[in-house]
Design an enzyme around this catalytic site. Sequence first.
Site, short mmCIF file in Angstrom:
data_model
loop_
_atom_site.label_atom_id
_atom_site.label_comp_id
_atom_site.label_asym_id
_atom_site.label_seq_id
_atom_site.Cartn_x
_atom_site.Cartn_y
_atom_site.Cartn_z
N ASP A 237 -22.76 6.19 -17.35
CA ASP A 237 -23.84 7.20 -17.23
C ASP A 237 -23.64 8.33 -16.13
OD1 ASP A 237 -25.75 5.73 -18.72
OD2 ASP A 237 -26.26 4.32 -17.21
N GLU A 456 -32.30 9.00 -25.78
CA GLU A 456 -32.14 8.90 -24.13
C GLU A 456 -30.96 9.71 -23.61
OE1 GLU A 456 -31.61 4.74 -23.46
OE2 GLU A 456 -29.29 4.69 -24.07
#
Length: 564
Positions: A237, A456
């Site tokens: 991420d 997401e």
Amino acid sequence: MAWATRHSLAVDALIDRSANSEGPMTGTMREGQRHSAPTSSRFIDVKPGAAPGGIIHAGSTKGGGAPHTLPLANSGRFAEGFHSRFQFSLVAPLYVPALPQPWFPDDPKLIVFACRTRTGTHDCYDPRGCAARNRTMIPTSDSSSTTADDVPDLEDPGKKTLPLWRRAWPEKNDPERSHIFGVPARWLLVVGFFTSAITIILCAVGTAVPRSAKRMQTGIYSADAPFVEIFSSNFPDPALFRVNETWYVYGTNSAAGIIESKVHGQVKYFGVANVQLATSTNLLEWTLTSDPQGPLQGLGEWAAKDMMPAEADNTVEVRRANVWAPEILQRPDGRFVLYYSATAASAADSAVHCVGAAISDDPTGPFEPEESPIACPIEEGGAIDPGAITDSDGSIYLAYKIDGNLRGLGGECGNMMFPQRATPIVLQKLEEDGITLSGAPVTILDRTFNDGPLVEAPVVARSEEGVYFLFYSSGCTWNPSYNVKYATSTSITGPYTRASEPLLQTGSWGLLAPGSPTVWQDDSKWYMAFHARLFTDVGGIRGLYMTGLKLNGTTATLETQLEL
């Protein structure tokens, strides 16, 4: 369409004949569900009170009392409050035969099948119960006037005979009709029902467990790959950022999301830092920060503070806060805001995260956390994956994902069992301080069937042509279905139009499960960082990659090589 009732009504099946529908219709009704027609038949259009098609009445099941009115709403769904009065039982699919049109009363809209007895006692609630008690299921238009002698033969409307209900569920003492292959038909029904139920439960449980990404050779890429592998260690991420001549990349804690783990205590500082940080001067050579605690050493009062065994190595304790997906933004006053998602201390489920913020005068920290979260919809599953943007007019926005799949019913990433939960990407406008909310969040994208369990990891970028690109991931990060997609709009709040193909997916130049993109514009050049699954000697980690990016009109493409 069919259902059975328990204790209250003798209504067993309902047919919508208002459009002269042909052929049989089938359906089931489960306890606690609202009724809607199967896709193969027409919806029942009946409003509460009086409406075209009439109100459905059914005689009382106890002593033939006054008829009850079923409170139906539009589109065949029961009105609110219905289930507090009448309860449904789980039944097998019931077959509703198509009756000859000449039999219907004048201008019929709805035909109700009520269970009647030959003795006049109303105590049967489904066709099986009627047959077992030597009673018959008959069609009736008003729940009180039709008798068994009025039921036509389906092949010959002029001939009176028992309906298909009676023939489909034979007499208990009729060996010819009650046995199949020498086995009582009811035994087969019970065995089949429980076998199906157990199979469904096992499938749900099996798919609810995170699965390893399909093992393929990783770390070997095609010669024309437009990206560079930066870290072959766990750095999920990423958030890319530049100040002056220095590049920064922030990442999720190093203990998160490892599959097929072989860690067993040999990784130094495993999961110690809430947020990882690395720096570079050329985008190719990166150095991890020397402080093992990282730039975010404290968390807001709302975040969990206790410790727990690491999922990938239970010999090591890590913070239960399990910080994910950091994001960085510089405010107009020159200070820096670090956004992050962490486990909420107040949530009963340790997987529920909320989005918070911390402030620092330096991009390397230390960042001082704000006491309250920015977004914390616990009942909806929480909030994760913040992505910040300063718009052309100076307005600050924060995109994030409502983690609805956490409330899903099972399957891949917890959300492939129907009905699936929404996992919307929302956009929240902020004041100049980057932490105070300005108005309500707006949904700019949500999952569709082709996205699988979720969408997401949003990040919004505005091209020089004034087109907004929303980059995001879909699929499941545990599996090869994970990917990078994008959608475009002429307004930051949407609506966004999805690109026809993913930007990155499993198989792209040898990548496995690429996702969680971050973008940054440096002068006229765009760059993207993302993670992808790598199998190493410590397990299936998520390595860090860098690439060049080109935004042209409403199309995004990766550059053929990383240009510095």
